[in-house]
Design an enzyme around this catalytic site. Structure first.
Site, PDB file in Angstrom:
ATOM      1  N   GLU A 144       0.812  -1.222   0.000  1.00  0.00           N
ATOM      2  CA  GLU A 144       0.000   0.000   0.000  1.00  0.00           C
ATOM      3  C   GLU A 144       0.846   1.273   0.000  1.00  0.00           C
ATOM      4  O   GLU A 144       0.417   2.314  -0.497  1.00  0.00           O
ATOM      5  CB  GLU A 144      -0.924   0.034   1.229  1.00  0.00           C
ATOM      6  N   ASN A 145       2.032   1.222   0.607  1.00  0.00           N
ATOM      7  CA  ASN A 145       2.863   2.421   0.706  1.00  0.00           C
ATOM      8  C   ASN A 145       3.583   2.750  -0.602  1.00  0.00           C
ATOM      9  O   ASN A 145       4.478   3.598  -0.604  1.00  0.00           O
ATOM     10  CB  ASN A 145       3.862   2.300   1.859  1.00  0.00           C
TER      11      ASN A 145
END
Lengths: 227, 224
Positions: free
Chosen positions: B51-52
């Site tokens: 997600e990052n």
């Protein structure tokens, strides 16, 4: 070009008024503006709102000092009840307000604020209790919900490298929320981990945030916080 | 009578990873699903997304070789796989909502026979932990769930309908538990494979939802 470098974190956060909304990037540790947050603790501003992925350890210091009225984030409860934090206890006792936002919606609301977009439709959260009070619309055969842009007064940024005008580079996963938060706040303040070079010292094709978004830059001194 | 042995969490995740096809972009949730990356099939390139904004991370970094700025969604220090790319958080979720994720693997408290699942909130408590789960659940091409079949006090987690607030409706395509592999079909949970030594009747006793059982059921595929 304007030189935006300031001598200290104290000077960089001195004007943050009570009641401000502050964006705090970071995902895990990388990209968290820990020195600016530490300076804000000393500066004393209160009645704050924060926008972040989670209530991280630096936001928690302000929360526990009862200087935060509201947090916007993607986690307001621990994954396991045994990991309850003071923030969670305060939230469950109605001592602090929180808005729980799915992470991608949070990122896009921040991006929209920086991009001059008032609101947008997303399929995320449709069919869940989080979407219950939101405007729904069918678009191309799929149900979406309306989500509004989320701006802030200040963004605190952790960059790897900067030039004196504020052009920024990040390293690996340090980037996370930093570029979109730098664009979405009225005042963008940056702590720089590795080096600050003269304007023109970074290849324009390799700049992650253009300096026009950046207002203040401080180099983390050797005794500063680097994790 | 004591239960028969159940599958290990690693065996569960090995089996899920066997479903990944060459070139897939895969997002692994925090917890049990991260174990999927320990199963390596050299004939298939799997691109792990986090997600990052990390697209194409490698295995966990050996001690002493960590890059402080390179972490996955569980904040574990990972290595850079050849061809890795980095984007910011809004672009990372553009990739998710835009349909680039071939499969996401998540943990869950409950899954129902209509493909709903719950993994973010207990209603007796205020708030919840969503992270990227709702975006991934709503927008990934396939949602695989890895969860132990029963709670510690023996309650079933494969249900007719979820009792907890759901993360997304009707999205789960496959569930792997410590008792077997189940496809979510228009007819509900269909048994595909069962843990060694378990019969369909025994697994049904541990399950609230009615299991569709084919005539022959292969044993659960384990790492060679």
């Amino acid at each position: 070009m304007k030189n935006k470098v300031l001598p200290s974190f104290e000077a960089a956060v001195a004007d943050v008024p009570d009641g401000s909304t502050i964006m705090v990037p970071g995902f895990g540790t990388p990209g968290t503006p820990r020195n600016l947050m530490s300076a804000l603790v000393d500066q004393g501003a209160t009645n704050l709102a924060t926008i972040s992925n989670s209530v991280n350890r630096d936001i928690a210091v302000l929360v526990e000092a009862r200087r935060v009225r509201k947090v916007y984030c993607a986690f307001t409860a621990p994954t396991h009840p045994s990991r309850e934090t003071p923030f969670v206890r305060m939230y469950n006792n109605d001592e602090i307000d929180a808005e729980l936002v799915p992470q991608g919606t949070l990122a896009e609301r921040i991006r929209a604020a920086g991009a001059g977009i008032g609101a947008f439709y997303t399929p995320t959260s449709v069919g869940t209790e989080l979407a219950e009070d939101k405007e729904h619309r069918e678009i191309n055969g799929r149900t979406h919900v309306l989500e509004y842009a989320l701006p802030a007064d200040y963004a605190f940024i952790r960059a790897w490298r900067a030039d004196t005008f504020g052009n920024l580079q990040f390293r690996f996963a340090q980037r996370n929320f930093n570029p979109i938060m730098a664009m979405a706040a009225d005042v963008t303040v940056v702590e720089v981990e590795h080096e600050i070079v003269d304007a023109g010292g970074i290849d324009p094709d390799c700049i992650h945030v253009p300096g026009v978004y950046v207002d203040r830059i401080v180099k983390i001194p050797p005794e500063g916080i680097f994790d | 009578m004591a239960d028969k042995p159940r599958l290990s969490r690693q065996a569960m995740c090995d089996r899920i990873a066997m479903e990944f096809q060459d070139g897939w972009v895969v997002n692994l949730g925090v917890g049990i699903p991260t174990l999927c990356s320990n199963y390596v099939d050299p004939s298939r390139d799997i691109i792990y997304h986090s997600e990052n904004g990390v697209i194409g991370y490698g295995p966990l970094a050996p001690e002493g070789e960590e890059i402080p700025h390179l972490v996955n969604a569980g904040a574990q220090k990972v290595t850079a796989a050849p061809g890795m790319a980095i984007v910011h958080h809004a672009d990372s979720f553009s990739l998710i909502r835009g349909g680039m994720i071939d499969a996401t693997v998540m943990g869950a408290y409950e899954v129902s026979e209509n493909g709903d699942f719950a993994n973010w909130r207990f209603p007796e408590r205020k708030g919840g932990g969503i992270g990227g789960a709702m975006d991934l659940a709503a927008c990934a091409k396939r949602v695989f769930i890895a969860l132990v079949h029963n709670t510690r006090d023996g309650k079933p987690k494969l249900l007719h309908r979820c009792q907890l607030p759901i993360t997304a409706p009707g999205v789960v395509t496959m569930v792997v538990t410590d008792l077997g592999l189940f496809d979510v079909t228009p007819e509900g949970f269909q048994v595909r494979e069962l843990a060694p030594g378990w019969t369909p009747e025994e697994v049904q006793e541990h399950t609230e939802a009615e299991l569709a059982v084919p005539d022959t059921i292969p044993e659960f595929r384990l790492r060679a």
